[in-house]
Each structure stands twice: as structure tokens, then as C-alpha cells.
Design a protein around this motif. Structure first.
Motif, PDB file in Angstrom:
ATOM      1  N   ARG A 120      44.371  42.638  35.497  1.00 43.58           N
ATOM      2  CA  ARG A 120      43.648  43.245  34.373  1.00 43.58           C
ATOM      3  C   ARG A 120      43.006  44.576  34.737  1.00 43.58           C
ATOM      4  NH1 ARG A 120      40.508  38.064  31.857  1.00 43.58           N
ATOM      5  NH2 ARG A 120      42.328  37.136  30.876  1.00 43.58           N
ATOM      6  N   ALA A 121      42.818  44.806  36.015  1.00 35.71           N
ATOM      7  CA  ALA A 121      42.151  46.032  36.454  1.00 35.71           C
ATOM      8  C   ALA A 121      42.954  47.237  35.963  1.00 35.71           C
ATOM      9  CB  ALA A 121      42.016  46.055  37.966  1.00 35.71           C
ATOM     10  N   ARG A 122      42.280  48.135  35.294  1.00 37.39           N
ATOM     11  CA  ARG A 122      42.970  49.327  34.775  1.00 37.39           C
ATOM     12  C   ARG A 122      43.541  50.172  35.897  1.00 37.39           C
ATOM     13  NH1 ARG A 122      39.981  51.528  29.417  1.00 37.39           N
ATOM     14  NH2 ARG A 122      39.996  49.538  28.347  1.00 37.39           N
ATOM     15  N   ARG A 123      42.844  50.178  36.996  1.00 34.58           N
ATOM     16  CA  ARG A 123      43.319  50.961  38.133  1.00 34.58           C
ATOM     17  C   ARG A 123      43.924  50.063  39.197  1.00 34.58           C
ATOM     18  NH1 ARG A 123      39.636  56.154  39.048  1.00 34.58           N
ATOM     19  NH2 ARG A 123      39.372  56.682  36.870  1.00 34.58           N
ATOM     20  N   GLY A 124      44.349  48.870  38.778  1.00 34.48           N
ATOM     21  CA  GLY A 124      44.958  47.918  39.709  1.00 34.48           C
ATOM     22  C   GLY A 124      46.155  48.556  40.390  1.00 34.48           C
ATOM     23  N   LYS A 126      42.085  38.983  37.657  1.00 32.49           N
ATOM     24  CA  LYS A 126      41.252  40.150  37.992  1.00 32.49           C
ATOM     25  C   LYS A 126      42.112  41.321  38.434  1.00 32.49           C
ATOM     26  CE  LYS A 126      37.446  37.515  39.697  1.00 32.49           C
ATOM     27  NZ  LYS A 126      36.701  37.175  40.892  1.00 32.49           N
ATOM     28  N   GLU A 175      46.201  46.640  45.860  1.00 36.08           N
ATOM     29  CA  GLU A 175      45.334  45.515  45.476  1.00 36.08           C
ATOM     30  C   GLU A 175      46.157  44.251  45.242  1.00 36.08           C
ATOM     31  OE1 GLU A 175      43.465  47.186  42.071  1.00 36.08           O
ATOM     32  OE2 GLU A 175      41.714  47.849  43.189  1.00 36.08           O
TER      33      GLU A 175
END
Length: 68
Positions: free
Chosen positions: A39-43, A36, A47
Motif C-alpha cells: 500500500r505504500a505509495r513509495r513502496g 503495508k 522494501e
């Protein structure tokens, strides 16, 4: 350095950090949490750090980060 994964018989040869890595690698909740965050584009780094702390991970500072 070998990338070979230890077989069942080789696990007894792991040090503490190696055992912990194998534990996390096989833990479905950790793998889901990791995927998660990654993969988050704005990771963000924040985070990633929160996830690492949640799982009790700590990473030593690199020398180039410490230099002023």
C-alpha cells in the motif's frame, strides 16, 4: 492451473511450497506486513525484498533478467 483453494482434506496433498503459501496466507502478521509494503505509495522493490527476506521468501531469477 486451478485457483481453487484447498479444503481441509486437500491440505495433506500440498507440497512444501504449497503448504508454506497456505501458512503465510493465513498468518495475520504476514498479511499485515504485506499490505503495508504493497500500500505504500513509495513502496520500492527494495522494501518488497526486505519484507520477503524477513519471511524467508526467495524468488528465482527470471531468464530475461539474467540475459546480458
Amino acid at each position: 492451473m486451478s485457483c481453487k483453494k484447498p479444503s481441509d482434506g486437500d491440505r495433506r496433498l500440498l507440497d512444501k511450497s504449497g503448504f508454506a503459501q497456505e501458512f503465510l496466507r493465513r498468518n495475520p502478521r504476514y498479511r499485515s506486513d504485506y499490505q503495508k509494503v504493497m500500500r505504500a505509495r513509495r513502496g520500492s522493490t527494495e522494501e518488497q525484498e526486505v519484507m520477503a527476506r524477513r519471511w524467508g521468501l526467495a524468488f528465482p531469477l527470471r531468464a530475461w533478467l539474467v540475459r546480458g
